[in-house]
Design a protein around this motif. Structure first.
Motif, short mmCIF file in Angstrom:
data_model
loop_
_atom_site.label_atom_id
_atom_site.label_comp_id
_atom_site.label_asym_id
_atom_site.label_seq_id
_atom_site.Cartn_x
_atom_site.Cartn_y
_atom_site.Cartn_z
N ASP A 146 0.80 -0.99 0.02
CA ASP A 146 0.05 -0.06 0.16
C ASP A 146 0.89 1.23 0.10
O ASP A 146 0.56 2.18 -0.70
N VAL A 147 1.88 1.37 0.67
CA VAL A 147 2.88 2.28 0.70
C VAL A 147 3.58 2.57 -0.50
O VAL A 147 3.85 3.91 -0.90
N ALA A 148 3.91 1.48 -0.99
CA ALA A 148 4.61 1.50 -2.47
C ALA A 148 3.48 2.18 -3.58
O ALA A 148 3.99 2.70 -4.27
N LYS A 149 2.27 1.72 -3.36
CA LYS A 149 1.33 2.20 -4.33
C LYS A 149 0.86 3.50 -3.98
O LYS A 149 0.49 4.49 -5.18
N ARG A 150 0.65 4.02 -2.90
CA ARG A 150 -0.10 5.20 -2.45
C ARG A 150 1.15 6.07 -1.38
O ARG A 150 1.06 5.66 -0.37
N ARG A 151 1.57 6.91 -2.00
CA ARG A 151 2.52 8.04 -1.39
C ARG A 151 1.71 8.83 -0.15
O ARG A 151 2.59 9.16 0.64
N PHE A 152 0.64 8.94 -0.29
CA PHE A 152 -0.12 9.77 0.73
C PHE A 152 -0.06 9.09 1.90
O PHE A 152 0.08 9.69 3.33
N ILE A 153 0.06 7.68 1.96
CA ILE A 153 0.23 6.86 3.28
C ILE A 153 1.64 7.25 3.85
O ILE A 153 1.45 7.36 4.89
N THR A 154 2.52 7.11 2.96
CA THR A 154 3.72 7.62 3.52
C THR A 154 4.03 8.78 4.52
O THR A 154 4.56 8.85 5.42
N VAL A 155 3.52 9.80 3.62
CA VAL A 155 3.67 11.22 4.24
C VAL A 155 2.59 11.40 5.44
O VAL A 155 2.95 11.92 6.53
N GLY A 156 1.41 10.48 5.44
CA GLY A 156 0.69 10.60 6.64
C GLY A 156 1.59 9.74 7.71
O GLY A 156 1.38 10.32 9.06
N PHE A 157 2.00 8.82 7.65
CA PHE A 157 2.73 8.05 8.56
C PHE A 157 3.84 8.93 9.20
O PHE A 157 4.01 8.92 10.34
N LEU A 158 4.54 9.71 8.32
CA LEU A 158 5.45 10.69 8.74
C LEU A 158 5.03 11.62 9.53
O LEU A 158 5.59 11.70 10.57
N GLY A 159 3.85 12.21 9.29
CA GLY A 159 3.29 13.12 9.99
C GLY A 159 3.02 12.52 11.27
O GLY A 159 3.07 13.22 12.48
#
Length: 178
Positions: free
Chosen positions: A114-127
């Motif tokens: 999911d992280v590889a497919k959707r970068r909004f998840i990565t930036v949300g996790f960072l937040g």
């Protein structure tokens, strides 16, 4: 006066969680067959979006305390900033937990895909990750232990967390690139 107001604001901050719980459990919390019915056809989406929205709201309200205090010369407002920031973390934790537990069932492979497919998840996790040290060091003891200047520098992470949250939201609703 301030103590009573603090209790009132605390209860007010729990209201979105209470409303979500009421919608989830409904009028009959012992009847497991009706759980989630009050949240519509996609309870997972409602819970995820609601907790994410409240995380962002509380982050922004927390950030607004200092300028509001300076504009109005109401120094007592600062007494609510920590509590509001911790509520941002509380709702962020619920948001993140909803994703990893109910959406991905703790399956690391699914989360990584999911992280590889959707970068909004990565930036949300960072937040979210940026909020963890803020919550852990929100005590008077932490301020003394770190020293005022280092504590203040650390707590500037809230700006990056809020920016990450806004980007997470924008990319989620597809206003920006995915």
């Amino acid at each position: 006066m301030v103590r009573a107001l603090k209790v009132f604001i605390f209860i007010l901050c729990l209201a979105p969680f209470g409303l979500l719980a009421w919608k989830f459990f409904g009028a009959h919390p012992t009847d497991m067959s009706s759980w989630g019915a009050g949240l519509g056809a996609n309870p997972l989406e409602v819970i995820t979006h609601s907790t994410g929205d409240w995380t962002m709201r509380f982050l922004l309200i927390t950030l607004a305390i200092t300028p509001l205090r300076k504009l109005t010369h109401q120094t007592w407002l600062i007494r609510f900033r920590r509590m509001l920031g911790l509520f941002a973390f509380f709702y962020g934790t619920l948001h993140f937990t909803t994703y990893i537990w109910f959406d991905k069932s703790f399956v690391l492979q699914d989360m990584l895909a999911d992280v590889a497919k959707r970068r909004f998840i990565t930036v949300g996790f960072l937040g979210f990750v940026l909020m963890i040290p803020l919550a852990l060091t929100s005590t008077v003891w932490s301020i003394r232990k770190l020293g005022g200047k280092r504590w203040q520098a650390l707590h500037r992470l809230i700006y990056f967390s809020a920016i990450a949250g806004v980007i997470h939201y924008i990319w989620l609703v597809k206003v920006g690139p995915d």
